[in-house]
Design a protein around this motif. Sequence first.
Motif, PDB file in Angstrom:
ATOM      1  N   HIS A  53       0.839  -1.205   0.000  1.00 39.14           N
ATOM      2  CA  HIS A  53       0.000   0.000   0.000  1.00 39.14           C
ATOM      3  C   HIS A  53       0.869   1.248   0.000  1.00 39.14           C
ATOM      4  CE1 HIS A  53      -4.018  -1.843   0.926  1.00 39.14           C
ATOM      5  NE2 HIS A  53      -3.223  -2.840   1.276  1.00 39.14           N
ATOM      6  N   PRO A  54       1.066   1.889  -1.160  1.00 41.70           N
ATOM      7  CA  PRO A  54       1.841   3.131  -1.215  1.00 41.70           C
ATOM      8  C   PRO A  54       1.272   4.217  -0.311  1.00 41.70           C
ATOM      9  CG  PRO A  54       1.462   2.264  -3.431  1.00 41.70           C
ATOM     10  CD  PRO A  54       0.619   1.459  -2.503  1.00 41.70           C
ATOM     11  N   GLU A  55      -0.060   4.237  -0.156  1.00 41.43           N
ATOM     12  CA  GLU A  55      -0.717   5.288   0.633  1.00 41.43           C
ATOM     13  C   GLU A  55      -0.434   5.181   2.128  1.00 41.43           C
ATOM     14  OE1 GLU A  55      -3.740   1.885   0.415  1.00 41.43           O
ATOM     15  OE2 GLU A  55      -2.153   2.766  -0.837  1.00 41.43           O
ATOM     16  N   TRP A  56       0.166   4.078   2.552  1.00 38.20           N
ATOM     17  CA  TRP A  56       0.509   3.907   3.968  1.00 38.20           C
ATOM     18  C   TRP A  56       1.877   4.485   4.297  1.00 38.20           C
ATOM     19  CZ3 TRP A  56      -1.258  -1.868   4.923  1.00 38.20           C
ATOM     20  CH2 TRP A  56      -2.661  -1.929   4.874  1.00 38.20           C
ATOM     21  N   THR A  57       2.510   5.144   3.339  1.00 44.27           N
ATOM     22  CA  THR A  57       3.821   5.760   3.559  1.00 44.27           C
ATOM     23  C   THR A  57       3.751   7.239   3.208  1.00 44.27           C
ATOM     24  OG1 THR A  57       4.683   5.479   1.314  1.00 44.27           O
ATOM     25  CG2 THR A  57       4.887   3.592   2.812  1.00 44.27           C
ATOM     26  N   ASN A  58       4.739   7.983   3.653  1.00 44.25           N
ATOM     27  CA  ASN A  58       4.817   9.404   3.315  1.00 44.25           C
ATOM     28  C   ASN A  58       5.263   9.602   1.871  1.00 44.25           C
ATOM     29  OD1 ASN A  58       4.086  10.244   5.907  1.00 44.25           O
ATOM     30  ND2 ASN A  58       6.208  10.102   6.646  1.00 44.25           N
ATOM     31  N   SER A  59       5.990   8.625   1.328  1.00 49.02           N
ATOM     32  CA  SER A  59       6.527   8.764  -0.025  1.00 49.02           C
ATOM     33  C   SER A  59       5.477   8.514  -1.098  1.00 49.02           C
ATOM     34  CB  SER A  59       7.683   7.790  -0.233  1.00 49.02           C
ATOM     35  OG  SER A  59       7.228   6.459  -0.120  1.00 49.02           O
ATOM     36  N   ASN A  60       4.521   7.622  -0.797  1.00 53.79           N
ATOM     37  CA  ASN A  60       3.458   7.266  -1.741  1.00 53.79           C
ATOM     38  C   ASN A  60       4.016   6.767  -3.072  1.00 53.79           C
ATOM     39  OD1 ASN A  60       0.704   6.889  -2.219  1.00 53.79           O
ATOM     40  ND2 ASN A  60       0.473   8.899  -3.184  1.00 53.79           N
ATOM     41  N   LEU A  61       5.096   5.979  -3.021  1.00 50.73           N
ATOM     42  CA  LEU A  61       5.710   5.429  -4.226  1.00 50.73           C
ATOM     43  C   LEU A  61       4.778   4.390  -4.864  1.00 50.73           C
ATOM     44  CD1 LEU A  61       9.388   4.775  -3.066  1.00 50.73           C
ATOM     45  CD2 LEU A  61       8.672   6.421  -4.793  1.00 50.73           C
ATOM     46  N   VAL A  62       4.462   4.575  -6.127  1.00 48.50           N
ATOM     47  CA  VAL A  62       3.560   3.657  -6.824  1.00 48.50           C
ATOM     48  C   VAL A  62       4.146   2.244  -6.866  1.00 48.50           C
ATOM     49  CG1 VAL A  62       2.426   3.156  -9.027  1.00 48.50           C
ATOM     50  CG2 VAL A  62       2.601   5.506  -8.224  1.00 48.50           C
ATOM     51  N   GLU A  63       5.494   2.136  -6.938  1.00 51.87           N
ATOM     52  CA  GLU A  63       6.156   0.826  -7.037  1.00 51.87           C
ATOM     53  C   GLU A  63       5.893  -0.067  -5.834  1.00 51.87           C
ATOM     54  OE1 GLU A  63       7.379   3.996  -7.543  1.00 51.87           O
ATOM     55  OE2 GLU A  63       9.530   3.719  -7.917  1.00 51.87           O
ATOM     56  N   LEU A  64       5.455   0.517  -4.733  1.00 55.58           N
ATOM     57  CA  LEU A  64       5.194  -0.287  -3.540  1.00 55.58           C
ATOM     58  C   LEU A  64       4.050  -1.269  -3.762  1.00 55.58           C
ATOM     59  CD1 LEU A  64       5.635   2.429  -0.769  1.00 55.58           C
ATOM     60  CD2 LEU A  64       7.198   0.571  -1.344  1.00 55.58           C
ATOM     61  N   LYS A  65       3.265  -1.056  -4.801  1.00 61.34           N
ATOM     62  CA  LYS A  65       2.207  -2.012  -5.151  1.00 61.34           C
ATOM     63  C   LYS A  65       2.783  -3.335  -5.630  1.00 61.34           C
ATOM     64  CE  LYS A  65      -1.366   1.372  -6.396  1.00 61.34           C
ATOM     65  NZ  LYS A  65      -2.258   1.885  -7.484  1.00 61.34           N
ATOM     66  N   GLU A  66       4.071  -3.342  -5.974  1.00 62.02           N
ATOM     67  CA  GLU A  66       4.723  -4.575  -6.438  1.00 62.02           C
ATOM     68  C   GLU A  66       5.127  -5.492  -5.279  1.00 62.02           C
ATOM     69  OE1 GLU A  66       4.673  -5.260  -9.461  1.00 62.02           O
ATOM     70  OE2 GLU A  66       4.624  -3.371 -10.577  1.00 62.02           O
ATOM     71  N   THR A  67       5.076  -5.000  -4.055  1.00 63.69           N
ATOM     72  CA  THR A  67       5.435  -5.821  -2.907  1.00 63.69           C
ATOM     73  C   THR A  67       4.273  -6.745  -2.542  1.00 63.69           C
ATOM     74  OG1 THR A  67       4.678  -4.176  -1.291  1.00 63.69           O
ATOM     75  CG2 THR A  67       6.958  -4.005  -2.064  1.00 63.69           C
ATOM     76  N   LEU A  68       4.571  -7.772  -1.753  1.00 61.26           N
ATOM     77  CA  LEU A  68       3.561  -8.775  -1.406  1.00 61.26           C
ATOM     78  C   LEU A  68       3.182  -8.690   0.066  1.00 61.26           C
ATOM     79  CD1 LEU A  68       5.015 -11.941  -3.208  1.00 61.26           C
ATOM     80  CD2 LEU A  68       3.370 -10.283  -4.106  1.00 61.26           C
ATOM     81  N   ARG A  69       1.900  -8.896   0.336  1.00 58.44           N
ATOM     82  CA  ARG A  69       1.405  -8.954   1.712  1.00 58.44           C
ATOM     83  C   ARG A  69       0.572 -10.220   1.903  1.00 58.44           C
ATOM     84  NH1 ARG A  69       1.072  -5.500   5.722  1.00 58.44           N
ATOM     85  NH2 ARG A  69       2.131  -3.469   5.604  1.00 58.44           N
ATOM     86  N   PHE A  70       0.796 -10.872   3.024  1.00 56.12           N
ATOM     87  CA  PHE A  70       0.057 -12.089   3.376  1.00 56.12           C
ATOM     88  C   PHE A  70      -0.696 -11.816   4.678  1.00 56.12           C
ATOM     89  CE2 PHE A  70       3.627 -13.162   0.817  1.00 56.12           C
ATOM     90  CZ  PHE A  70       3.258 -14.252   0.046  1.00 56.12           C
ATOM     91  N   TRP A  71      -2.019 -11.814   4.598  1.00 55.96           N
ATOM     92  CA  TRP A  71      -2.858 -11.552   5.759  1.00 55.96           C
ATOM     93  C   TRP A  71      -3.470 -12.867   6.262  1.00 55.96           C
ATOM     94  CZ3 TRP A  71      -2.705  -6.617   7.512  1.00 55.96           C
ATOM     95  CH2 TRP A  71      -2.371  -5.597   6.618  1.00 55.96           C
ATOM     96  N   PRO A  72      -3.650 -13.005   7.555  1.00 54.40           N
ATOM     97  CA  PRO A  72      -4.231 -14.262   8.070  1.00 54.40           C
ATOM     98  C   PRO A  72      -5.643 -14.514   7.549  1.00 54.40           C
ATOM     99  CG  PRO A  72      -4.087 -12.593   9.805  1.00 54.40           C
ATOM    100  CD  PRO A  72      -3.310 -12.076   8.645  1.00 54.40           C
ATOM    101  N   GLN A  73      -6.406 -13.468   7.291  1.00 54.67           N
ATOM    102  CA  GLN A  73      -7.775 -13.642   6.798  1.00 54.67           C
ATOM    103  C   GLN A  73      -7.818 -14.143   5.354  1.00 54.67           C
ATOM    104  OE1 GLN A  73      -6.335 -10.768   7.655  1.00 54.67           O
ATOM    105  NE2 GLN A  73      -7.091  -8.982   6.524  1.00 54.67           N
ATOM    106  N   ASP A  74      -6.684 -14.075   4.648  1.00 58.33           N
ATOM    107  CA  ASP A  74      -6.630 -14.606   3.281  1.00 58.33           C
ATOM    108  C   ASP A  74      -6.341 -16.101   3.262  1.00 58.33           C
ATOM    109  OD1 ASP A  74      -7.161 -12.129   2.196  1.00 58.33           O
ATOM    110  OD2 ASP A  74      -5.049 -11.578   2.038  1.00 58.33           O
ATOM    111  N   ASN A  75      -6.010 -16.648   4.432  1.00 53.93           N
ATOM    112  CA  ASN A  75      -5.927 -18.104   4.634  1.00 53.93           C
ATOM    113  C   ASN A  75      -4.814 -18.785   3.843  1.00 53.93           C
ATOM    114  OD1 ASN A  75      -7.049 -20.172   6.215  1.00 53.93           O
ATOM    115  ND2 ASN A  75      -8.180 -20.989   4.478  1.00 53.93           N
ATOM    116  N   VAL A  76      -3.715 -18.068   3.620  1.00 56.95           N
ATOM    117  CA  VAL A  76      -2.538 -18.690   3.012  1.00 56.95           C
ATOM    118  C   VAL A  76      -1.618 -19.211   4.104  1.00 56.95           C
ATOM    119  CG1 VAL A  76      -0.487 -18.315   1.589  1.00 56.95           C
ATOM    120  CG2 VAL A  76      -2.656 -17.280   0.941  1.00 56.95           C
ATOM    121  N   GLY A  77      -1.382 -18.385   5.096  1.00 59.03           N
ATOM    122  CA  GLY A  77      -0.508 -18.757   6.202  1.00 59.03           C
ATOM    123  C   GLY A  77      -0.527 -17.667   7.244  1.00 59.03           C
TER     124      GLY A  77
END
Length: 471
Positions: free
Chosen positions: A263-287
């Motif tokens: 989420h770029p919007e969660w930083t002060n820089s708001n870098l669009v490239e941050l959308k390329e990073t991966l997040r794994f949430w427990p509610q998504d049931n991967v791990g």
Amino acid sequence: MLNLPTSFKEKFEKLLGKDEAAKMFAAINQNTKKAYRVNPLKAIQQVSYDQDEAVPDLDNAYYGEVNGQDPEWVSGTVYSQDPAAMFPAKIAKVKPGEKVLDLCAAPGGKSTALGQALKGEGVLVANEISGTRVKALRENIERWGISNALITNNDSETLAKNFPDFFDKIVVDAPCSGEGMFRKNPDAINYWSPEYILTCQSRQKEILQQAVKMLKPGGKLIYSTCTFSPEEDEEIVAWLVEQEGFKVLPIPEITSTKISHGHPEWTNSNLVELKETLRFWPQDNVGEGQFAAILQKSGEPAMVNEKKVKKNMKNKKKQHNKLALTVDERKLVGEVLDQFDLPIALKQWSKQALVRQDHVFIPALTDESKLRGLKIVNNGLELGLLKKKRLEPSHQLAEVLGQVSQTRVVDLAQREDYLSYLHGETVKVDTNLKGFVLVSYQDLIFSFGKVTGQKILKNFYPKGLRILKKN
């Protein structure tokens, strides 16, 4: 029901919205997701576990629980690991021949996957700063049959002095606030605080500053944490881009819709490239919780200095000659190895093996300038220990020999015999073999043993791995 800190709940209600945050909090109170990887390096890969549910986007990875006394685990045929934690090694896309560093490596889940991808070519430096945890790291790398790993016990600053611009890829699974471990380890809740997150962020930057020094120009840094906080995730990646000149790379091989993005919007820089990073949430049931990103260091790889290469080779040859086996020592080692079918890692042992303080080994790294001043736990493949004009083969050698089919094997017929052997006892066996043999259970090789004339299998299973009681 876990007692989540109020400030934690308020933070993620603000970031995710109340509905999605409620799903997250509910998931944290559910059972953990357990999984395992099957080792493609081993000759036999059949396991008794259910393989109906594969972990998305990963090879040889399945949901299920592993028992530490099962032959699959003891033989290094499987590795029990949080499924989300498997992804940083996957996205590293390591190729044979590369120089790879796992900087915060214990207990070894990522190191085993990285070493496996090297296929015995190149070198893996697996480092762990904790003297206690590095022991588990060594055990797991040996069990997996990795033959080209240098295992070290140092801080990142010490390593950086020895390995400037050295590695093609560096994996930093950084120490973090551990929010993704709340349901797996509820004690993590007790030391969580907003202040602790900032402490972790500062530590992560210190570690990464040293990692940057060790990465070749154009090399790739894989950064990951097991936390959800943007301060330790997106903000760290933005800092690497803005302060260190890194570029965030896309990860096209991850296609599962269960895996989210940054989420770029969660930083002060708001870098669009941050959308390329991966997040794994427990509610998504991967791990469990995980964050992962690939970044590339600026610059082009340096041209090879042929004079320097020749000089280094000359120095290595001098060092090799100093530690090389004598004719008599080579004969003692051959008396053991010649009885077994050898995998590729051992084919040239007579030319590669060195001896230091009676330990015979094939080094993963021979350049003394890289080794000087480091706390080295293990360098490459330990073949065994020279004792009274004989070689006592190492446990690591047994695990590596399990990569190819063997005939000189005693397969324990009964589970009771198997557990007795893990306990450190001798076992009566029905075999015509004598001397050193490989020991297996359910055809999975896990140790060396020695058969006496009375058909007693003497125990060579390492004392540090033995079980305290037989279940």
